[in-house]
Write an enzyme that holds these catalytic residues in place. Structure first.
Site, short mmCIF file in Angstrom:
data_model
loop_
_atom_site.label_atom_id
_atom_site.label_comp_id
_atom_site.label_asym_id
_atom_site.label_seq_id
_atom_site.Cartn_x
_atom_site.Cartn_y
_atom_site.Cartn_z
CB CYS A 170 7.17 -3.74 -6.24
SG CYS A 170 8.14 -5.19 -5.75
CD GLU B 140 3.73 -2.05 -7.48
OE1 GLU B 140 3.35 -3.23 -7.51
OE2 GLU B 140 4.41 -1.58 -6.55
#
Length: 364
Positions: free
Chosen positions: A321, A355
């Site tokens: 992330c 992401e």
């Protein structure tokens, strides 16, 4: 207007892909696998502060830079379920002195299944009168929706219904059921999460042996990937997530996944034989043929000991992330492994957040 939004979205997605490609260039030169999001109604969670203005009551959000507040009557990034509930919930709370008194925040947790948990946060203790009013509100809402209501105050939590939803995630040709617990981590963009799972499965098709997953949460990856490996062992430190994972294993009829309530640091110690853990009871690590490890760490990335441990695996699936810490970790992993596939998963359209995922194979 819809066409312009799609055009704007494609432009920002292309920019993200170019940025990520440049960041990964020292380790990966091929094209990225890019997975787009719906431009609207993609977030399964939303949190709003509540503003009291005379007899009026409405959701607000704050600009992170200026701290200016904005009235929010509709929130296009949130799921259609959340948007439909936002208006109806306030219609029911506003005339109720019991429900509105010192209410300062409303959180929504929804899913592709259509279920939703509505959490009402208060600066006062909640009594039986509140519970009766909340139950009446839930019964009214459930004439149209499928909701539970939670009241939170200092050291207090009252549940009307459930404190979770049961989510349905279609992955390839199968639909998986997942318990998503209020106030616990879940992937925010359900449709992109499904694409992320399908990508991880695709990388695993030619693999064999056993899979280790660190930071497994409620089994989001472990359960769909179970069919690609002889067995899966997942580790997770948060107790509610471990309990949800056990439920998810059972409800999906999975018989080759085991979950241990350990941090990644503790699991490294167990793998190296430095410590024994009662929480590993029933999981014989010495019998496992761990060929692959999947990590989906927090934004800080992997610590040096965990990096050293996973570098011993033949294959690594790294979901990130934070591309900055991913690149930092790749500088260490590149000594033993090479990136053979990389992907961008656009969980947060119209933001700078990225992401990503990389698949690494040990160098020969």
């Amino acid at each position: 207007m819809q066409a312009n939004m799609q055009k704007d979205y494609q432009a920002q997605l292309d920019n993200k892909a170019n940025t990520l490609s440049a960041m990964l260039a020292p380790y990966y030169r091929d094209d990225l696998d890019v997975f787009a999001s719906p431009p609207q109604h993609y977030r399964m969670r939303a949190e709003f502060r509540v503003w009291h203005e005379g007899d009026d009551l409405y959701h607000i959000m704050f600009d992170q830079t200026t701290k200016q507040k904005y009235r929010v009557d509709a929130f296009p990034p949130a799921s259609e379920t959340i948007n439909a509930l936002m208006t109806r919930v306030l219609e029911l709370i506003t005339p109720s002195d019991v429900l509105r008194k010192k209410l300062f925040q409303i959180d929504y947790l929804s899913g592709l299944s259509g279920q939703c948990v509505i959490s009402l946060l208060y600066h006062r203790q909640l009594d039986d009168a509140w519970e009766q009013a909340a139950n009446d509100m839930r019964e009214t809402l459930n004439q149209t929706f499928n909701v539970s209501v939670i009241g939170r105050a200092r050291k207090q939590k009252r549940i009307i219904g459930n404190d979770f939803i049961i989510e349905s995630l279609p992955v390839n040709s199968k639909t998986y059921q997942f318990k998503h617990i209020e106030n616990s981590f879940t992937q925010p963009n359900a449709e992109v999460n499904c694409k992320m799972l399908e990508w991880a499965i695709a990388q695993s098709k030619a693999l064999s042996g056993d899979l280790l997953e660190l930071y497994c949460g409620a089994g989001n990856f472990s359960i769909p990937l179970a069919s690609e490996f002889d067995s899966v062992v997942g580790t997770e430190i948060a107790k509610p997530s471990v309990e949800a994972a056990q439920y998810n294993i059972a409800v999906n009829n999975i018989d080759n996944v085991q979950i241990a309530r350990l941090s990644s640091e503790e699991f490294v110690q167990a793998m190296e034989g430095k410590r024994e853990f009662e929480r590993l009871k029933g999981i014989d690590l010495t019998s496992k043929n761990f060929t692959t490890v999947l990590v989906d760490p927090p934004r800080a990335g992997l610590d040096p000991d965990t990096l050293a441990m996973i570098s011993q695996f033949e294959h690594i699936i790294y979901i990130s992330c934070n591309p900055n810490t991913l690149v930092d970790n790749l500088s260490a992993l590149s000594k033993t492994h090479e990136v053979t596939r990389a992907a961008l998963f656009d969980q947060f359209p119209f933001t700078d957040h990225m992401e990503s995922g990389v698949f690494l194979r040990r160098k020969k």
